[in-house]
Design a protein around this motif. Structure first.
Motif, PDB file in Angstrom:
ATOM      1  N   LEU A  69       0.914  -0.902   0.189  1.00 55.11           N
ATOM      2  CA  LEU A  69       0.265   0.080  -0.366  1.00 55.11           C
ATOM      3  C   LEU A  69       0.753   1.153   0.097  1.00 55.11           C
ATOM      4  O   LEU A  69       1.879   1.418   0.316  1.00 55.11           O
ATOM      5  CB  LEU A  69      -1.064   0.162   1.275  1.00 55.11           C
ATOM      6  CG  LEU A  69      -0.783  -0.335   2.716  1.00 55.11           C
ATOM      7  CD1 LEU A  69       0.490   0.904   2.735  1.00 55.11           C
ATOM      8  CD2 LEU A  69      -1.835  -0.695   3.576  1.00 55.11           C
ATOM      9  N   GLU A  70       0.132   2.432   0.047  1.00 54.54           N
ATOM     10  CA  GLU A  70       0.941   3.739  -0.618  1.00 54.54           C
ATOM     11  C   GLU A  70       0.153   4.221   0.326  1.00 54.54           C
ATOM     12  O   GLU A  70      -0.667   4.487   0.942  1.00 54.54           O
ATOM     13  CB  GLU A  70       1.020   4.499  -1.601  1.00 54.54           C
ATOM     14  CG  GLU A  70       1.478   3.321  -2.882  1.00 54.54           C
ATOM     15  CD  GLU A  70       1.446   2.370  -3.328  1.00 54.54           C
ATOM     16  OE1 GLU A  70       1.420   1.700  -4.041  1.00 54.54           O
ATOM     17  OE2 GLU A  70      -0.303   2.635  -3.473  1.00 54.54           O
ATOM     18  N   ALA A 123       4.932   9.130  -2.017  1.00 52.60           N
ATOM     19  CA  ALA A 123       3.681   8.525  -0.941  1.00 52.60           C
ATOM     20  C   ALA A 123       5.418   7.674   0.352  1.00 52.60           C
ATOM     21  O   ALA A 123       6.079   7.320  -0.822  1.00 52.60           O
ATOM     22  CB  ALA A 123       3.302   7.701  -2.296  1.00 52.60           C
ATOM     23  N   ILE A 124       4.731   7.119   0.781  1.00 53.47           N
ATOM     24  CA  ILE A 124       5.245   5.801   1.495  1.00 53.47           C
ATOM     25  C   ILE A 124       4.820   4.926   0.857  1.00 53.47           C
ATOM     26  O   ILE A 124       3.749   4.636   1.660  1.00 53.47           O
ATOM     27  CB  ILE A 124       5.213   5.993   2.546  1.00 53.47           C
ATOM     28  CG1 ILE A 124       6.052   7.473   3.570  1.00 53.47           C
ATOM     29  CG2 ILE A 124       6.244   4.684   3.416  1.00 53.47           C
ATOM     30  CD1 ILE A 124       5.496   7.453   5.010  1.00 53.47           C
ATOM     31  N   MET A 125       5.930   3.737   0.392  1.00 56.49           N
ATOM     32  CA  MET A 125       5.039   2.311   0.257  1.00 56.49           C
ATOM     33  C   MET A 125       5.800   1.644   1.134  1.00 56.49           C
ATOM     34  O   MET A 125       6.586   2.051   1.816  1.00 56.49           O
ATOM     35  CB  MET A 125       5.968   1.414  -0.438  1.00 56.49           C
ATOM     36  CG  MET A 125       6.420   2.612  -2.133  1.00 56.49           C
ATOM     37  SD  MET A 125       7.285   2.188  -3.180  1.00 56.49           S
ATOM     38  CE  MET A 125       7.499   0.805  -3.321  1.00 56.49           C
ATOM     39  N   PHE A 182       3.187  -3.457   8.969  1.00 55.90           N
ATOM     40  CA  PHE A 182       3.279  -3.308   7.462  1.00 55.90           C
ATOM     41  C   PHE A 182       4.902  -2.486   7.559  1.00 55.90           C
ATOM     42  O   PHE A 182       4.906  -2.360   8.818  1.00 55.90           O
ATOM     43  CB  PHE A 182       1.912  -2.446   6.686  1.00 55.90           C
ATOM     44  CG  PHE A 182       1.459  -2.895   6.226  1.00 55.90           C
ATOM     45  CD1 PHE A 182       0.887  -3.562   5.096  1.00 55.90           C
ATOM     46  CD2 PHE A 182       0.391  -3.239   6.825  1.00 55.90           C
ATOM     47  CE1 PHE A 182      -0.105  -4.042   4.280  1.00 55.90           C
ATOM     48  CE2 PHE A 182      -0.769  -3.829   6.668  1.00 55.90           C
ATOM     49  CZ  PHE A 182      -0.832  -4.663   4.618  1.00 55.90           C
ATOM     50  N   ASN A 183       5.757  -2.287   6.690  1.00 56.13           N
ATOM     51  CA  ASN A 183       7.157  -2.134   6.699  1.00 56.13           C
ATOM     52  C   ASN A 183       7.201  -1.371   5.693  1.00 56.13           C
ATOM     53  O   ASN A 183       6.791  -1.353   4.491  1.00 56.13           O
ATOM     54  CB  ASN A 183       8.399  -3.301   7.089  1.00 56.13           C
ATOM     55  CG  ASN A 183       7.964  -4.098   8.259  1.00 56.13           C
ATOM     56  OD1 ASN A 183       8.450  -3.578   9.276  1.00 56.13           O
ATOM     57  ND2 ASN A 183       7.204  -5.533   8.279  1.00 56.13           N
ATOM     58  N   GLU A 184       7.940   0.052   5.779  1.00 58.28           N
ATOM     59  CA  GLU A 184       8.345   0.732   5.237  1.00 58.28           C
ATOM     60  C   GLU A 184       9.165   0.243   4.080  1.00 58.28           C
ATOM     61  O   GLU A 184      10.286  -0.805   4.503  1.00 58.28           O
ATOM     62  CB  GLU A 184       8.940   2.344   5.840  1.00 58.28           C
ATOM     63  CG  GLU A 184       9.303   3.575   4.365  1.00 58.28           C
ATOM     64  CD  GLU A 184       9.625   4.686   4.865  1.00 58.28           C
ATOM     65  OE1 GLU A 184      10.268   5.080   4.347  1.00 58.28           O
ATOM     66  OE2 GLU A 184       8.976   4.720   6.222  1.00 58.28           O
ATOM     67  N   ILE A 185       8.877   0.007   2.839  1.00 58.79           N
ATOM     68  CA  ILE A 185      10.060  -0.268   1.611  1.00 58.79           C
ATOM     69  C   ILE A 185      10.254   1.035   0.317  1.00 58.79           C
ATOM     70  O   ILE A 185      10.719   0.110  -0.344  1.00 58.79           O
ATOM     71  CB  ILE A 185       9.687  -1.908   0.570  1.00 58.79           C
ATOM     72  CG1 ILE A 185       7.735  -1.131   0.137  1.00 58.79           C
ATOM     73  CG2 ILE A 185       9.244  -2.764   2.326  1.00 58.79           C
ATOM     74  CD1 ILE A 185       7.474  -2.326  -0.912  1.00 58.79           C
ATOM     75  N   GLY A 186       9.676   1.613   0.660  1.00 55.33           N
ATOM     76  CA  GLY A 186      10.287   2.504  -0.049  1.00 55.33           C
ATOM     77  C   GLY A 186       9.114   3.957  -0.316  1.00 55.33           C
ATOM     78  O   GLY A 186       8.684   4.058   0.486  1.00 55.33           O
ATOM     79  N   ILE A 187       9.498   5.015  -1.359  1.00 56.95           N
ATOM     80  CA  ILE A 187       9.122   6.308  -1.610  1.00 56.95           C
ATOM     81  C   ILE A 187       8.621   6.522  -3.158  1.00 56.95           C
ATOM     82  O   ILE A 187       9.629   6.120  -3.535  1.00 56.95           O
ATOM     83  CB  ILE A 187      10.294   6.849  -1.164  1.00 56.95           C
ATOM     84  CG1 ILE A 187      10.570   7.480   0.973  1.00 56.95           C
ATOM     85  CG2 ILE A 187       9.487   8.626  -1.769  1.00 56.95           C
ATOM     86  CD1 ILE A 187       9.014   7.348   1.359  1.00 56.95           C
TER      87      ILE A 187
END
Length: 180
Positions: free
Chosen positions: A135-136, A172-174, A153-158
């Motif tokens: 999700l974003e 957006a935070i991915m 959920f963990n941040e995996i990128g932008i």
């Protein structure tokens, strides 16, 4: 045969009628969150969904985007209480991945566990059909970020410039979650 029919019914409505019965028989014995029903979104829900969408976002989706989600066979759900839509969620699944496209709760109903209930439902739908859920989220949506992190959920990128904003585009935070 009967089991398959019950699974199809369960796929359409996630609701425990016993809870409603006990709530009527013993007022106060069942919490409000337990009385909320999750069910597949119908086109007749779109006026209520659009009211929530427009009240929640500065740049809301248009109704045709929701109709496209129906046509694409995405998993579209509403959370309702006494025939009033409180929120909605949309999930896309393909090639072992699930993607939360939209999850939204009416502004007056936020902070009462509705978003969590809908996200838990999406995770259960995807379990066994996808390995990872994505999700974003806007960096400014700290309440949603806290929920997503609490749900694993963990941040995996932008994603640069993903969201339309008043001053151009917003990143957006991915986020991702493994859902074996």
């Amino acid at each position: 045969m009967l089991g398959m029919m019950l699974d199809k019914i369960k796929d359409f409505v996630v609701y425990d009628a016993d809870r409603e019965f006990y709530a009527k028989l013993f007022p106060g014995s069942v919490g409000r969150k337990d009385l909320m029903r999750l069910r597949k979104m119908r086109s007749s829900d779109l006026p209520g969904v659009m009211t929530i969408e427009r009240a929640s976002y500065q740049f809301p989706w248009e109704e045709d985007i929701f109709r496209d989600c129906f046509r694409a066979n995405y998993s579209c759900w509403v959370c309702e209480e006494q025939d009033t839509v409180l929120g909605y969620s949309i999930l896309s699944m393909a090639v072992g991945e699930a993607h939360v496209l939209n999850i939204c709760v009416a502004p007056a109903e936020q902070g009462q566990g509705i978003g969590r209930k809908m996200l838990e439902n999406l995770v259960e739908i995807a379990r066994g059909q996808a390995e990872t859920m994505f999700l974003e989220v806007r960096p400014s949506n700290t309440v949603a970020i806290a929920l997503y992190e609490d749900m694993g959920f963990n941040e995996i990128g932008i994603r640069k410039g993903y969201y339309q904003s008043e001053n151009g585009r917003e990143d957006a935070i991915m986020l991702a979650k493994q859902i074996f």
